[in-house]
Design a protein around this motif. Structure first.
Motif, PDB file in Angstrom:
ATOM      1  N   SER A  52      24.970  38.863  47.379  1.00  0.00           N
ATOM      2  CA  SER A  52      24.318  40.230  47.751  1.00  0.00           C
ATOM      3  C   SER A  52      24.594  41.224  46.718  1.00  0.00           C
ATOM      4  O   SER A  52      23.608  42.038  46.358  1.00  0.00           O
ATOM      5  N   SER A  53      25.991  41.599  46.708  1.00  0.00           N
ATOM      6  CA  SER A  53      26.364  42.763  45.831  1.00  0.00           C
ATOM      7  C   SER A  53      26.069  42.717  44.487  1.00  0.00           C
ATOM      8  O   SER A  53      25.555  43.751  43.906  1.00  0.00           O
ATOM      9  N   PRO A  54      26.288  41.480  43.878  1.00  0.00           N
ATOM     10  CA  PRO A  54      25.678  41.642  42.225  1.00  0.00           C
ATOM     11  C   PRO A  54      24.383  41.789  42.160  1.00  0.00           C
ATOM     12  O   PRO A  54      23.822  42.647  41.226  1.00  0.00           O
ATOM     13  N   LEU A  55      23.560  41.188  42.972  1.00  0.00           N
ATOM     14  CA  LEU A  55      21.937  41.399  42.854  1.00  0.00           C
ATOM     15  C   LEU A  55      21.779  42.745  43.151  1.00  0.00           C
ATOM     16  O   LEU A  55      20.889  43.320  42.326  1.00  0.00           O
ATOM     17  N   PHE A  56      22.281  43.375  44.084  1.00  0.00           N
ATOM     18  CA  PHE A  56      21.821  44.782  44.365  1.00  0.00           C
ATOM     19  C   PHE A  56      22.429  45.796  43.297  1.00  0.00           C
ATOM     20  O   PHE A  56      21.467  46.611  42.892  1.00  0.00           O
ATOM     21  N   HIS A  57      23.451  45.521  42.853  1.00  0.00           N
ATOM     22  CA  HIS A  57      23.978  46.725  41.880  1.00  0.00           C
ATOM     23  C   HIS A  57      23.460  46.274  40.500  1.00  0.00           C
ATOM     24  O   HIS A  57      22.962  47.422  39.862  1.00  0.00           O
ATOM     25  N   PHE A  58      23.086  45.179  40.167  1.00  0.00           N
ATOM     26  CA  PHE A  58      22.450  44.818  38.777  1.00  0.00           C
ATOM     27  C   PHE A  58      21.105  45.212  38.988  1.00  0.00           C
ATOM     28  O   PHE A  58      20.500  45.944  37.980  1.00  0.00           O
ATOM     29  N   GLY A  59      20.346  45.065  39.968  1.00  0.00           N
ATOM     30  CA  GLY A  59      18.959  45.693  40.287  1.00  0.00           C
ATOM     31  C   GLY A  59      18.939  46.912  40.187  1.00  0.00           C
ATOM     32  O   GLY A  59      18.162  47.525  39.515  1.00  0.00           O
ATOM     33  N   VAL A  93       6.330  47.162  33.684  1.00  0.00           N
ATOM     34  CA  VAL A  93       6.133  46.684  35.021  1.00  0.00           C
ATOM     35  C   VAL A  93       6.703  45.165  35.054  1.00  0.00           C
ATOM     36  O   VAL A  93       7.433  44.998  36.201  1.00  0.00           O
ATOM     37  N   ILE A  94       6.880  44.189  34.195  1.00  0.00           N
ATOM     38  CA  ILE A  94       7.312  43.084  34.250  1.00  0.00           C
ATOM     39  C   ILE A  94       9.151  43.060  34.536  1.00  0.00           C
ATOM     40  O   ILE A  94       9.471  42.443  35.676  1.00  0.00           O
ATOM     41  N   PRO A  95       9.841  43.813  33.756  1.00  0.00           N
ATOM     42  CA  PRO A  95      11.080  43.957  33.964  1.00  0.00           C
ATOM     43  C   PRO A  95      11.576  44.740  35.160  1.00  0.00           C
ATOM     44  O   PRO A  95      12.308  44.547  36.044  1.00  0.00           O
ATOM     45  N   GLY A  96      10.432  45.539  35.454  1.00  0.00           N
ATOM     46  CA  GLY A  96      10.972  46.678  36.596  1.00  0.00           C
ATOM     47  C   GLY A  96      10.420  45.981  38.028  1.00  0.00           C
ATOM     48  O   GLY A  96      11.268  46.386  38.819  1.00  0.00           O
ATOM     49  N   THR A  97       9.625  44.936  37.907  1.00  0.00           N
ATOM     50  CA  THR A  97       9.367  44.219  39.117  1.00  0.00           C
ATOM     51  C   THR A  97      10.253  43.379  39.387  1.00  0.00           C
ATOM     52  O   THR A  97      10.938  43.206  40.520  1.00  0.00           O
ATOM     53  N   LEU A  98      10.869  42.633  38.422  1.00  0.00           N
ATOM     54  CA  LEU A  98      12.179  41.744  38.673  1.00  0.00           C
ATOM     55  C   LEU A  98      13.293  42.564  39.299  1.00  0.00           C
ATOM     56  O   LEU A  98      14.082  42.028  40.205  1.00  0.00           O
ATOM     57  N   ALA A  99      13.541  43.590  38.466  1.00  0.00           N
ATOM     58  CA  ALA A  99      14.590  44.448  38.836  1.00  0.00           C
ATOM     59  C   ALA A  99      14.419  45.195  40.458  1.00  0.00           C
ATOM     60  O   ALA A  99      15.450  45.022  40.961  1.00  0.00           O
ATOM     61  N   VAL A 101      12.903  43.312  42.617  1.00  0.00           N
ATOM     62  CA  VAL A 101      13.224  42.305  43.565  1.00  0.00           C
ATOM     63  C   VAL A 101      14.760  42.103  43.611  1.00  0.00           C
ATOM     64  O   VAL A 101      14.807  41.924  44.991  1.00  0.00           O
ATOM     65  N   MET A 102      15.237  41.972  42.479  1.00  0.00           N
ATOM     66  CA  MET A 102      16.831  41.908  42.883  1.00  0.00           C
ATOM     67  C   MET A 102      17.317  43.011  43.747  1.00  0.00           C
ATOM     68  O   MET A 102      18.096  42.650  44.498  1.00  0.00           O
ATOM     69  N   THR A 103      16.994  44.209  43.611  1.00  0.00           N
ATOM     70  CA  THR A 103      17.305  45.286  44.385  1.00  0.00           C
ATOM     71  C   THR A 103      17.172  45.084  45.790  1.00  0.00           C
ATOM     72  O   THR A 103      18.037  45.331  46.611  1.00  0.00           O
ATOM     73  N   ILE A 104      15.865  44.880  46.057  1.00  0.00           N
ATOM     74  CA  ILE A 104      15.488  44.891  47.531  1.00  0.00           C
ATOM     75  C   ILE A 104      16.331  43.335  48.193  1.00  0.00           C
ATOM     76  O   ILE A 104      16.620  43.437  49.168  1.00  0.00           O
TER      77      ILE A 104
END
Length: 263
Positions: A52-59, A93-99, A101-104
């Motif tokens: 969860s921490s890498p997903l949130f921080h990279f997002g 939009v595409i990279p922003g949406t992926l980022a 999702v990673m953050t959430i």
């Protein structure tokens, strides 16, 4: 636009938020350098934190990069570079949406861990609760804005580079233009207000660690932990010859040692 929204939200609030951010960081550095930390709880629980921490921080890192490109870089520059609006929209939009999702997903894991794992929950302060709430609100509002106006808002979505971006730059040019925010969709306005309030409390929470750069991390010495009191070893002794003290025999020299085989 009412007077409150015109002057307070789009002129007063940005300057107040960035003033608190700057002065708060200075004050925190002068008075609480030992508290300038994320207060890691990795020793409490590591299994959920590991993903969860890498997903949130990279997002969050990619989201921040996208916000910087959209707010700071004028539309005229991308147009002059030959990037059509449709192509820019897809690139955003595409990279922003992926980022997003990673953050959430990462933040959901961190919140689940903090609520469910008892040791982490007990280490959570009121300051942490406020910080998580103030962090969650702009993230969810940003996701809502992306879904309602960018993904399902038509071919090009809402062009915030015509309104929000010039307004944002006008704040730092000391020539605010609040009139640009008149026709901005409400979800974007709420997202901006929540983000500014987050910046205002930033220096007074554990989020302060984001401002630090771990320049000396790879070359710093190891942190050595030592127990205050000796503890009995739980490892069985190996078989071998152990010296037996001859102190007090009176007829042997210091080098005369009787050896016996250990058990």
């Amino acid at each position: 636009m009412s007077t409150f929204e015109h002057y307070v939200l789009w002129v007063g609030l940005p300057y107040a938020a960035f003033f608190l951010l700057a002065v708060g960081l200075w004050w925190r550095w002068r008075t609480d350098q030992y508290g300038w930390t994320s207060r890691s709880s990795q020793w409490n629980e590591n299994r959920i934190l590991r993903w969860s921490s890498p997903l949130f921080h990279f997002g969050v890192l990619f989201v921040a990069l996208g916000h910087f490109m959209g707010l700071v870089i004028p539309k005229s520059l991308t147009t002059a570079a030959g990037i059509p609006e449709h192509v820019y929209h897809l690139m955003a939009v595409i990279p922003g949406t992926l980022a997003g999702v990673m953050t959430i997903v990462g933040l959901a894991g961190l919140l689940y861990r903090r609520i469910v794992v008892k040791s982490v929950r007990l280490a959570t302060t009121r300051n942490d609760v406020v910080m998580y709430v103030m962090l969650l609100i702009p993230i969810l509002l940003g996701a809502c804005a992306t879904i309602t106006t960018q993904l399902f808002g038509g071919e090009h979505g809402y062009d915030y580079r015509e309104t929000i971006s010039p307004w944002f730059r006008s704040i730092f040019l000391l020539s605010p233009e609040p009139a640009l925010m008149v026709d901005v969709p409400m979800v974007f306005k709420l997202h901006i207000v929540a983000g500014l309030l987050l910046f205002a409390i930033w220096p007074f929470t554990r989020l302060v660690h984001v401002v630090s750069a771990p320049v000396g991390y790879m070359t710093r010495p190891y942190v050595v932990y030592r127990s205050r009191a000796p503890r009995a070893s739980v490892i069985a002794p190996r078989r071998g010859w152990d010296p037996v003290s001859t102190q007090g025999t009176g007829n042997q020299g210091p080098d005369d040692v009787t050896a016996s085989q250990g058990a």
